[in-house]
Design a protein around this motif. Structure first.
Motif, PDB file in Angstrom:
ATOM      1  N   VAL A 169      84.374 -18.414 -87.017  1.00  0.00           N
ATOM      2  CA  VAL A 169      83.909 -19.614 -86.324  1.00  0.00           C
ATOM      3  C   VAL A 169      82.447 -19.440 -85.939  1.00  0.00           C
ATOM      4  O   VAL A 169      82.088 -18.479 -85.266  1.00  0.00           O
ATOM      5  CB  VAL A 169      84.728 -19.871 -85.035  1.00  0.00           C
ATOM      6  N   ALA A 174      85.000 -22.259 -89.836  1.00  0.00           N
ATOM      7  CA  ALA A 174      84.853 -23.375 -88.899  1.00  0.00           C
ATOM      8  C   ALA A 174      83.462 -23.355 -88.275  1.00  0.00           C
ATOM      9  O   ALA A 174      82.931 -22.292 -87.958  1.00  0.00           O
ATOM     10  CB  ALA A 174      85.915 -23.287 -87.803  1.00  0.00           C
ATOM     11  N   CYS A 199      91.675 -22.903 -83.594  1.00  0.00           N
ATOM     12  CA  CYS A 199      91.229 -22.154 -84.783  1.00  0.00           C
ATOM     13  C   CYS A 199      92.115 -20.934 -85.010  1.00  0.00           C
ATOM     14  O   CYS A 199      92.689 -20.764 -86.079  1.00  0.00           O
ATOM     15  CB  CYS A 199      89.773 -21.701 -84.630  1.00  0.00           C
TER      16      CYS A 199
END
Lengths: 368, 398
Positions: free
Chosen positions: B56, B9, B48
């Motif tokens: 991330v 992400a 997430c």
């Protein structure tokens, strides 16, 4: 400041409060809305620069392990040191320890491996914010063998306690175990500083002589030969001696002065649970109460301590209660002087009451 | 075998949030406090980890200090990982050149090496401006099922508001045939949420092409997505049903806070099946005093309430003294409302002091706007701060 290692006894005193220690250690008894008793000594140590704490356990310590995790919430997840769990150690010849001396013998390996000059030994029966660094300074300044921390108390009723009588210089010349007919006494609050090498020596000698009680056989017997000093702690001290005193000391947190002293500096650490902030629904009436996070309140709450995740339904009245984590109180319930352990469910329309000296206790997970 | 992550992400957190005025003077928008204990960025980060995405990259640019400090090693979100975890990606100096992030696409482009480190199949692009709970894993499943090169999360908005959004025009199977940025006459009410899943190889290809195109403004919505659509790549919409709020303005931030209140809130942060993680304050339980009146409110740890709190959201360590009133307001951590003071229809940033008897804000509904007090300021005793006023300095009256 000279370096110190911490040792915390998690099980000693379990018998003082069997209702709450049936499924857990004294150390992991919930207190004050979001804490466990161990949070106080542990935070005191961390705030005094101690980064290694040995935790002496014996049984029922799952809840304690769960609470402490890696120690990160106390900043004690360390490569060198941190929280070190010390479960009972026994080989073929030894049964698990039955007293403090044997427990100490079981951790000599831990103590031998450390390099710190001093050991700070505490139990989990007291709630206080104590500057341990200052006690260590005092200990070093007096060149004491042992420094015992005391607090002035009146009319102690407990099954085992030690009182000390320091002279003007602070040197302890008289030490009594369970003195009867006590009025105002200097109660030893189970916080002690001792030089590490000295402690190792004591343990070795005591085991060799078959001694069994740290208080009776070591401290009381050698009070004139050992350099024992008393350190007076003047602040707020809550000794948890029974369910009644547990209840009383929780309620003392409703006093602003007590709260300010314990929590004003915002340095008592505890496990983080990521609960949502507490919600007060229209119609809720909350007065003189401590409310932790994750609570949803629709009823009346007065003079009470609500732990994390407590629900109080519509039309319910909760007064003078200690309500532990995730207790669900239905609607139109009335509670007065009740202690609920974790995960208790009180169904709609139940009325339960105890009194200040005998709070009504509901054990963990019960549905009433 | 090369270690890899299926999905990485990338969270665009560089937004200045200029429409939040005093609240973003010194911090990036994703670091703005929300809901008594959270910050805006807690929502995408929690989404997430709750969706099983543990790698991330957080792209920061504007006033990153507080955001960086807040994210730290990612431990509060369980994103402190040996391989993966959360990483702050600031603009950097390279051998040939150094540059600030120029647009959303350029920001991701400049961190291509970060994504490639994890050799991902898919890349999830997020923004740090929204309050919502969403299972990205379901969106990823949809992306795989349709065999899309790019999937765009979309939400149905009222038709009359559609012209404020980027609108997706789709076929019956959800495939996108047209984008319209803020169309005057919208054909659909399907608004892009600014959440994209790309098949990584396609993303890398189009980012490189976009970077090489001098005419591009280096923006996902304006450049990269249209380029992909024109080239005939498979692009699908993914319909999200649930609460989603852009908290980019004072009024939307206030509304979104109010959406947390009540027995059946529009947005529930207490849902145990989708925990919102955050860096927790170190504070004792809140104390509600003898003279306090608290109704329909959310109150965090460490507060001391002796006054009246109604329809309000109070963050940690807020003090409301006896006789003080806090109505229809959002009060951030550490602020103090002294005796007899009144705060209504206002947002107070952290550590604001409203001295005795002062009045901040107007009654809600009197066609006044929300008053905003920036952090660390003091409102002098007895003075009046009108509704709609935005202050970032101490105020002693006109």
């Amino acid at each position: 400041m000279a370096s110190a290692v911490g040792v915390i006894f998690s099980n000693i005193h379990d018998e003082k409060i069997p209702e709450l220690s049936r499924h857990r250690t004294m150390a992991s008894i919930p207190f004050g809305g979001r804490y466990r008793l161990i949070d106080f000594p542990l935070s005191n140590m961390v705030n005094s620069g101690i980064t290694t704490v040995g935790l002496v356990t014996k049984y029922n310590y799952q809840s304690l392990i769960d609470h402490l995790g890696s120690g990160k919430d106390w900043d004690l997840a360390r490569k060198d040191g941190g929280i070190i769990l010390l479960p009972p150690y026994s080989d073929e010849t030894d049964a698990p320890y039955t007293n403090r001396l044997e427990a100490l013998k079981g951790i000599t390996g831990f103590l031998n491996r450390r390099k710190e000059d001093y050991v700070v030994i505490t139990d989990c029966d007291g709630v206080a914010r104590i500057d341990i660094a200052d006690i260590i300074r005092y200990h070093a300044e007096k060149q004491a063998d042992i420094t015992m921390v005391y607090h002035e108390e009146e009319d102690i009723s407990s099954n085992y306690f030690i009182t000390i009588q320091p002279d003007e210089s602070g040197r302890v010349k008289d030490l009594q175990i369970n003195p009867s007919g006590n009025g105002k006494v200097n109660l030893y609050i189970n916080v002690m500083v001792i030089s590490r090498e000295y402690l190792l020596n004591i343990i070795k000698t005591a085991i060799a002589h078959g001694l069994s009680s740290f208080g009776r056989d070591i401290l009381a017997k050698n009070v004139n030969t050992m350099k024992i000093y008393g350190y007076k702690f003047d602040g707020y001290y809550a000794g948890v001696k029974s369910l009644k005193s547990y209840f009383k000391h929780n309620m003392e947190l409703l006093d602003k002065d007590v709260r300010d002293e314990l929590f004003g500096a915002r340095d008592i650490y505890t496990k983080v649970r990521d609960s949502a902030p507490s919600k007060y629904i229209e119609g809720a009436q909350v007065k003189n109460s401590l409310v932790s996070d994750g609570c949803i309140i629709e009823g009346v709450v007065e003079n009470s301590i609500l732990f994390r995740g407590v629900k109080v339904g519509k039309g319910s009245v909760v007064k003078n209660c200690v309500v532990m984590q995730d207790t669900v109180i239905g609607s139109n319930v009335e509670l007065n002087c009740v202690i609920t352990d974790k995960n208790v469910v009180i169904r709609d329309r139940r009325h339960l009451a105890g009194c200040e000296i005998l709070p009504y206790f509901i054990s963990k997970g019960r549905m009433i | 075998m090369q270690r890899k992550k299926e999905c990485v992400a990338m969270l665009l957190a560089g937004g200045q949030g200029s429409r939040l005025y005093a609240l973003t003077n010194n911090i990036a928008k994703p670091a703005v406090a929300f809901g008594a204990k959270y910050r805006i960025i807690d929502f995408p980060l929690s989404n997430c980890i709750n969706s099983g995405i543990d790698t991330v990259g957080v792209l920061t640019q504007y006033q990153p200090l507080e955001l960086n400090e807040y994210i730290g090693n990612g431990q509060p979100w369980d994103l402190d990982r040996a391989f993966g975890g959360v990483h702050i990606l600031s603009p950097y100096q390279a051998k040939k050149k150094s540059s600030w992030y120029e647009g959303t696409a350029n920001a991701i482009y400049q961190n291509m090496h970060f994504m490639k480190m994890y050799n991902p199949e898919y890349v999830l692009i997020l923004s740090g401006d929204h309050i919502y709970k969403m299972d990205y894993a379901q969106m990823l499943d949809a992306h795989k099922r349709t065999g899309a090169d790019c999937t765009i999360a979309a939400i149905e908005v009222p038709m009359k508001e559609a012209s404020r959004f980027g609108i997706l025009n789709t076929n019956a199977d959800g495939s996108i045939y047209q984008f319209e940025e803020k169309p005057k006459q919208p054909k659909s009410n399907l608004a892009s949420m600014g959440i994209y899943i790309f098949t990584a190889s396609k993303l890398f290809k189009y980012l490189e092409e976009d970077e090489a195109n001098p005419a591009s403004s280096k923006d996902f919505g304006k450049d990269v997505l249209p380029a992909m659509l024109n080239a005939g790549e498979k692009m699908y919409s993914y319909l999200f049903r649930g609460y989603w709020k852009d908290v980019g303005t004072i009024s939307s931030l206030w509304e979104s806070n109010m959406d947390l209140l009540g027995e059946n809130p529009a947005f529930d942060v207490g849902d145990p099946s989708w925990k919102i993680h955050s860096r927790n304050p170190l504070a004792p339980p809140g104390y509600i005093g003898e003279s306090a009146i608290v109704g329909n409110s959310m109150i965090a740890l460490g507060c001391e309430i002796e006054g009246t709190v109604q329809n309000s959201v109070l963050a940690s360590n807020v003090v409301v003294e006896e006789g003080a009133k806090v109505i229809d307001s959002v009060i951030m951590a550490g602020s103090v409302i002294k005796k007899g003071a009144t705060v209504s229809y206002s947002i107070l940033d952290e550590n604001v002091v409203v001295e005795e008897g002062a009045t901040v804000g107007a009654n809600k509904g009197k066609s006044a706007d929300i008053a905003v007090l920036g952090r660390d300021i003091t409102i002098a005793a007895g003075v009046q701060v009108d509704g709609g006023k935005i202050l970032d300095k101490d105020y002693k009256g006109e």
